[in-house]
Design an enzyme around this catalytic site. Structure first.
Site, short mmCIF file in Angstrom:
data_model
loop_
_atom_site.label_atom_id
_atom_site.label_comp_id
_atom_site.label_asym_id
_atom_site.label_seq_id
_atom_site.Cartn_x
_atom_site.Cartn_y
_atom_site.Cartn_z
N ASP A 1 -11.22 -8.58 7.30
CA ASP A 1 -12.62 -8.58 6.82
C ASP A 1 -13.22 -9.98 6.96
OD1 ASP A 1 -12.40 -5.89 6.04
OD2 ASP A 1 -13.56 -6.24 4.21
N ASP B 193 -2.65 -18.16 2.59
CA ASP B 193 -3.78 -18.86 1.94
C ASP B 193 -4.38 -19.90 2.88
OD1 ASP B 193 -1.35 -20.20 1.73
OD2 ASP B 193 -1.61 -20.79 -0.37
N TYR C 72 0.81 -1.22 0.00
CA TYR C 72 0.00 0.00 0.00
C TYR C 72 0.85 1.27 0.00
CZ TYR C 72 -3.94 -3.11 1.14
OH TYR C 72 -4.88 -4.10 1.13
C1 IPM Z 1 -9.28 -0.70 5.99
C2 IPM Z 1 -9.70 -0.15 4.66
C3 IPM Z 1 -8.59 0.71 4.11
C4 IPM Z 1 -7.36 -0.14 3.99
C5 IPM Z 1 -8.91 1.42 2.78
C6 IPM Z 1 -10.14 2.28 2.89
C7 IPM Z 1 -7.74 2.20 2.27
O1 IPM Z 1 -10.05 -1.18 3.80
O2 IPM Z 1 -9.01 0.09 6.90
O3 IPM Z 1 -9.21 -1.93 6.13
O4 IPM Z 1 -7.22 -0.88 3.02
O5 IPM Z 1 -6.53 -0.11 4.90
MN MN Z 2 -10.06 -3.16 4.70
#
Ligand code: IPM
Ligand code: MN
Length: 360
Positions: free
Chosen positions: A255, A227, A146
């Site tokens: 998530d 994975d 990122y």
């Molecule tokens: C999170 C979100 C962010 C990330 C995005 C909005 C940039 O998905 O905080 O998990 O990827 O870190």
């Molecule tokens: Mn996220």
């Protein structure tokens, strides 16, 4: 005590859920005799609309001047919102990434807890969910893909996009130390997640994590491939205590783990640097499809407020009071739509906030 909190409500459901978190923080302040001053700031899409950029230098400075930052969520619908017609560095997410980097928030703590009351909302089979689980994902937040160099260019007439995944030993060491430190306060197990069968960054990750582990002989360390970990989270999540991993793996796995707790709307997070300063936000997104309808689940934002009290203000009793109020409201059968199940009472976002605030 008097404390100053910078508040970034953001986009989508952000304003609704942060209002409820502030309601609950104020209730805790009143009960324990504190004063919280709030400074509201814009970031993300609303900042693009107001200032033409997702994060201004003034906003960064105001966050730095505060004792902690409480955030909602940023961004919109990536296919329909005009924000996503802008160059990448001017989109809402760029603001959040820049803010994390500017504040040095390298450690992102995402506690995933399956409350017994929410077992019915868990998407896993009953024989798995009844074991419950309580894990903490420690996501590296200011390195990796990122933040690596990226570009799109023509190479030999072919349009080519390049992202770079880079980690140095110091970045790995400091997040590993954080993971072992919290593991000492929990069940003393660390699972380090990587892709060491393919990636150089992962092989360095493993080596450094092993070095750090030597300072924590009481903690059991295991390595796992990302994975396989994604599979284990839905197969047997109760095996995990602290999971430490690099930025992108942590984004994805958190998530997944959140959904296992019943809803992304339940998952808070704390982003910390070396000091007590931190930024606290729900792990979920801005959910533009349900924004403004007063139906979002504010619990992730409220629990983020509890983490703020615990980590930045060292107010342990206050944080416990907020977390217990959440448990009590769930035990009493109140649910927002996302975690609704038979026999429960469905309430709105603001009703949920008030119910929790009353019980602090
Ligand atoms: C999170 C979100 C962010 C990330 C995005 C909005 C940039 O998905 O905080 O998990 O990827 O870190
Ligand atoms: Mn996220």
């Amino acid at each position: 005590m008097t404390r100053n909190i910078a508040v970034i409500k953001g986009d989508g459901i952000g304003p609704e859920i942060v209002n409820e978190a502030m309601k609950v923080l104020d209730s805790a302040a009143q009960k324990f005799g504190h004063t919280f001053n709030y400074t509201q700031l814009l970031m993300g899409g609303c900042s693009i609309d107001a200032y033409g950029e997702p994060l201004t230098d003034e906003t960064i400075a105001a966050c730095k001047a505060a004792d902690a930052v409480l955030m909602g969520s940023i961004g919109g619908n990536t296919t329909t919102s005009p924000w996503y017609k802008l160059p990448a560095h001017l989109r809402p997410e760029a603001g959040l990434l820049k803010l994390r980097k500017s504040l040095g928030l390298f450690a992102n703590l995402r506690p995933c807890v399956l409350y017994p009351e929410l077992r019915a909302a868990c998407t896993l089979r009953e024989d798995i969910s009844e074991k419950g689980f309580d894990m903490l994902i420690m996501r590296e937040l200011t390195g990796g893909l990122y933040f690596g160099e990226r570009r799109t260019e023509e190479i030999d007439g072919v349009t080519t996009a390049i992202d770079t995944l880079k980690y140095d030993e110091n970045e790995i060491r400091r997040i590993a130390v954080k993971a072992f430190e919290v593991a000492m306060k929990r069940n003393k197990k660390v699972t380090s997640v990587d892709k060491a069968n393919v990636l150089d960054t992962s092989r360095l990750w493993r080596k450094i994590v092993e070095e750090v582990a030597k300072d924590y002989p009481e903690v059991t360390l295991e390595h796992a491939l990302v994975d396989s970990t994604a599979m284990q989270i839905v197969r047997n999540p109760s095996q995990f205590d602290v999971m430490v991993t690099e930025n992108m793996f942590g984004d994805i796995l958190s998530d997944e783990a959140a959904m296992v707790t019943g809803s992304l709307g339940m998952l808070p997070s704390a982003s910390l640097n070396e000091t007590s300063f931190g930024l606290y936000e729900p792990s979920g997104g801005s959910a533009p499809d349900i924004a403004g309808k007063n139906i979002a689940n504010p619990i992730a934002a409220i629990l983020s407020g509890a983490m703020l009290l615990r980590y930045s203000f060292d107010m342990q009793a206050e944080a416990d009071a907020v977390e217990n109020a959440v448990k009590q409201v769930l035990a009493e059968g109140y649910r927002t739509g996302d975690i609704m199940s038979e026999g429960c009472k469905q309430v709105s976002c603001s009703e949920m906030g008030s119910l929790i605030a009353e019980r602090v």
